[in-house]
Design a protein around this motif. Structure first.
Motif, mmCIF file in Angstrom:
data_model
loop_
_atom_site.group_PDB
_atom_site.id
_atom_site.type_symbol
_atom_site.label_atom_id
_atom_site.label_comp_id
_atom_site.label_asym_id
_atom_site.label_seq_id
_atom_site.Cartn_x
_atom_site.Cartn_y
_atom_site.Cartn_z
ATOM 1 N N THR A 65 0.819 -1.201 0.000
ATOM 2 C CA THR A 65 0.000 0.000 0.000
ATOM 3 C C THR A 65 0.856 1.255 0.000
ATOM 4 O O THR A 65 0.452 2.294 -0.543
ATOM 5 C CB THR A 65 -0.963 0.010 1.197
ATOM 6 N N MET A 68 1.767 1.737 -3.626
ATOM 7 C CA MET A 68 0.606 2.214 -4.374
ATOM 8 C C MET A 68 0.292 3.674 -4.024
ATOM 9 O O MET A 68 -0.127 4.458 -4.887
ATOM 10 C CB MET A 68 -0.597 1.313 -4.087
ATOM 11 N N THR A 71 2.762 5.805 -5.899
ATOM 12 C CA THR A 71 2.381 5.906 -7.309
ATOM 13 C C THR A 71 1.250 6.906 -7.508
ATOM 14 O O THR A 71 1.276 7.727 -8.438
ATOM 15 C CB THR A 71 1.954 4.529 -7.837
ATOM 16 N N PRO A 239 -7.328 5.373 -7.496
ATOM 17 C CA PRO A 239 -6.242 4.721 -6.739
ATOM 18 C C PRO A 239 -6.726 4.136 -5.418
ATOM 19 O O PRO A 239 -6.227 3.093 -4.981
ATOM 20 C CB PRO A 239 -5.222 5.842 -6.522
ATOM 21 N N ILE A 243 -6.201 0.327 -3.914
ATOM 22 C CA ILE A 243 -5.598 0.126 -2.591
ATOM 23 C C ILE A 243 -6.554 -0.642 -1.689
ATOM 24 O O ILE A 243 -6.131 -1.523 -0.925
ATOM 25 C CB ILE A 243 -5.224 1.485 -1.971
#
Length: 544
Positions: A65, A68, A71, A239, A243
């Motif tokens: 996580t 992510m 990102t 996103p 997640i």
């Protein structure tokens, strides 16, 4: 109960010793200030302990996580808000998504995670954890890359390892493994960390280049949520969905793995609410999206965590450590920290389960191996999707080619049985009783049609067939494609002068067949509640 409290307290303190430097590193990995990881941990652990179903699961920042989040921050945060504000918004969105999933019972996705997926997933996570600590063990920096690239980098640069750091890390790891073998219930992780710290201090290893955890910021945050607008929530939605999915599957897989080793059960539906609560707690303390940590859960379980008090003790110990014990935490050798992670990771690989999967069914063993490899090669989210896909394909393969049987009578045994299982079984001359052991749907419709007609044809080779009775006890459902195949069997047999009947037709299946007119075409007098009534009706129609 007092013993449990003592074990939970020891687990909380031990997990804290590992949690503090780890979550600071994960915050940096997410592109946020190190202290953000500490705040996220305190809020996540506190609220998860209120509603989560696992008494031993350690929630908070973790690598997947965090990556992510990094990102998402890199992709959209600069155009909308400061990274810390966007990260907290992501945590809020994950919490809201989990709440919506809980209300709509989307936790059913957890039922797609088979035992073979679980075994492979935990092995893959363990390998990822080990690779992530090669730099700490060797005293050199690993690139922020995927697991395979980091492993290749470590192999290519093994000559750059710091000898004293490597020896300290390996000795600590071996000592913990031997101690856990000799004293399986002892807090070897905490003892290993403290022992390495003492050796480092007594021998002055820092002067020889051994790295320490270093500065840990003091103080506790003031709870609150950032002011966000609709545009920021919209930017965080996609996103956050990814997640939330990864976090939920991670929570359920890890929680189920440790539930199998303990004496408690995990409720996936409640875990969805627990993950939402953990992310809300993180957001309230200005953190970022969180899920579960396999390494911290493994450390707590290894020390003896038994109830959710272990989570509360972790919160208390972390807060106390930040306020009073920062010098001790700052003096932990990074190599010893890496050794503790590797020690915990090795305990996640269930070699015995791989052996049992191999002995039970090779396809499930293959799913476990592919899942483990996929976690390492392509990451958790894609690996879980691949594993679920493989599990479904394996199920479809087996359901598409199920067992079938021609039934007959066995001397001395009541009922009708598969003639292939009993060489002494005999069939009723002129009567074929056929059973197909699966629901009928598009994937096995043609297989059913072919094998049912083949059973009638084979029986006809031994004498004229007058009746064909389909034993429908294993057919729990049917789709439109299979209905056409069933009608094809019926019409083909009727055209050949063979009476078609059905026995043990379930009410739900009959209700599904009636609108098509199939039940009417068969005829009410040829639909039998049991096999004996079907055989009796045949004998009445064809007396000896």
């Amino acid at each position: 109960m007092l013993t449990w409290w003592r074990s939970d307290l020891l687990a909380g303190v031990t997990v804290t010793a590992y949690l503090v430097p780890q979550v600071m590193a994960y915050a940096e990995l997410a592109g946020l200030p190190p202290e953000t990881g500490l705040w996220a941990s305190l809020g996540a652990l506190a609220l998860y302990a209120l509603v989560g179903s696992s008494p031993v699961l350690s929630v908070g920042p973790e690598s997947t996580t965090a990556l992510m989040t990094a990102t998402a921050i890199g992709a959209v945060a600069a155009a909308h808000a400061a990274p810390s504000t966007f990260a907290t918004t992501l945590a809020i969105m994950v919490a809201l998504i989990c709440l919506a999933g809980w209300m709509t019972r989307l936790s059913v996705v957890a039922e797609l995670l088979s035992r073979s997926v679980l075994v492979g997933y935990m092995a893959g996570i363990a390998l990822t954890m080990i690779v992530s600590q090669l730099g700490n063990l060797g005293g050199f920096a690993l690139p922020q890359d995927d697991t395979l690239q980091r492993a290749l980098y470590a192999v290519r640069h093994v000559g750059e390892a710091h000898p004293v750091t490597l020896v300290l890390g390996l000795v600590t790891l071996v000592a913990m493994l031997l101690a856990s073998w000799r004293w399986p219930h002892a807090p070897v992780a905490l003892a290993g960390m403290l022992g390495a710290t003492a050796v480092c201090a007594v021998l002055g290893l820092t002067e020889h280049g051994v790295g320490l955890v270093g500065h840990i910021p003091a103080g506790l945050p003031v709870p609150g949520l950032p002011h966000v607008d609709a545009d920021l929530f919209q930017a965080a939605l996609l996103p956050a969905l990814g997640i939330a999915f990864v976090g939920f599957t991670d929570n359920v897989l890890t929680a189920r793995a440790f539930a199998d080793r303990g004496d408690h059960r995990v409720d996936p539906h409640r875990e969805l609410l627990g993950l939402g609560a953990a992310n809300l707690g993180s957001a309230l303390l200005h953190g970022f999206p969180v899920s579960s940590s396999g390494s911290r859960t493994a450390i707590g379980a290894a020390v003896g965590a038994r109830t959710r008090l272990a989570g509360w003790f972790t919160v208390a110990a972390t807060a106390i450590a930040l306020l009073t014990l920062r010098p001790v935490l700052e003096s932990f050798p990074s190599a010893a920290l890496g050794a503790v992670v590797v020690y915990a990771a090795l305990r996640l690989i269930e070699v015995g389960e791989f052996r049992r999967l191999w002995a039970f069914r090779r396809s499930e063993f293959a799913i476990a191996v592919v899942t483990a490899g996929a976690v390492v090669a392509i990451g958790v989210l894609d690996a879980v999707l691949v594993a679920i896909g493989l599990s479904i394909l394996d199920l479809l393969r087996r359901v598409a080619r199920p067992h079938d049987a021609v039934l007959g009578f066995v001397p001395g045994l009541a009922g009708m049985h598969d003639t292939a299982d009993y060489p002494g079984a005999s069939v009723v001359p002129g009567l074929v009783v056929y059973r197909y052991d699966s629901p009928l749907y598009f994937a096995n419709a043609e297989d059913f049609r072919t094998r049912a007609l083949a059973a009638a044809s084979t029986a006809a080779a031994g004498g004229p067939v007058a009746w064909f009775v389909l034993n429908a006890e294993a057919i729990s459902d049917i789709d439109f494609t299979a209905l056409a195949a069933l009608e094809s069997v019926r019409s083909h047999l009727v055209d050949d002068g063979i009476v078609f009947g059905i026995a043990r037709l379930k009410y739900d299946l009959r209700a599904a067949l009636e609108p098509s007119g199939f039940v009417e075409r068969v005829g009410a007098d040829l639909i039998f509640p049991t096999l004996p009534t079907a055989v009796e009706a045949f004998h009445r129609a064809h007396p000896a």
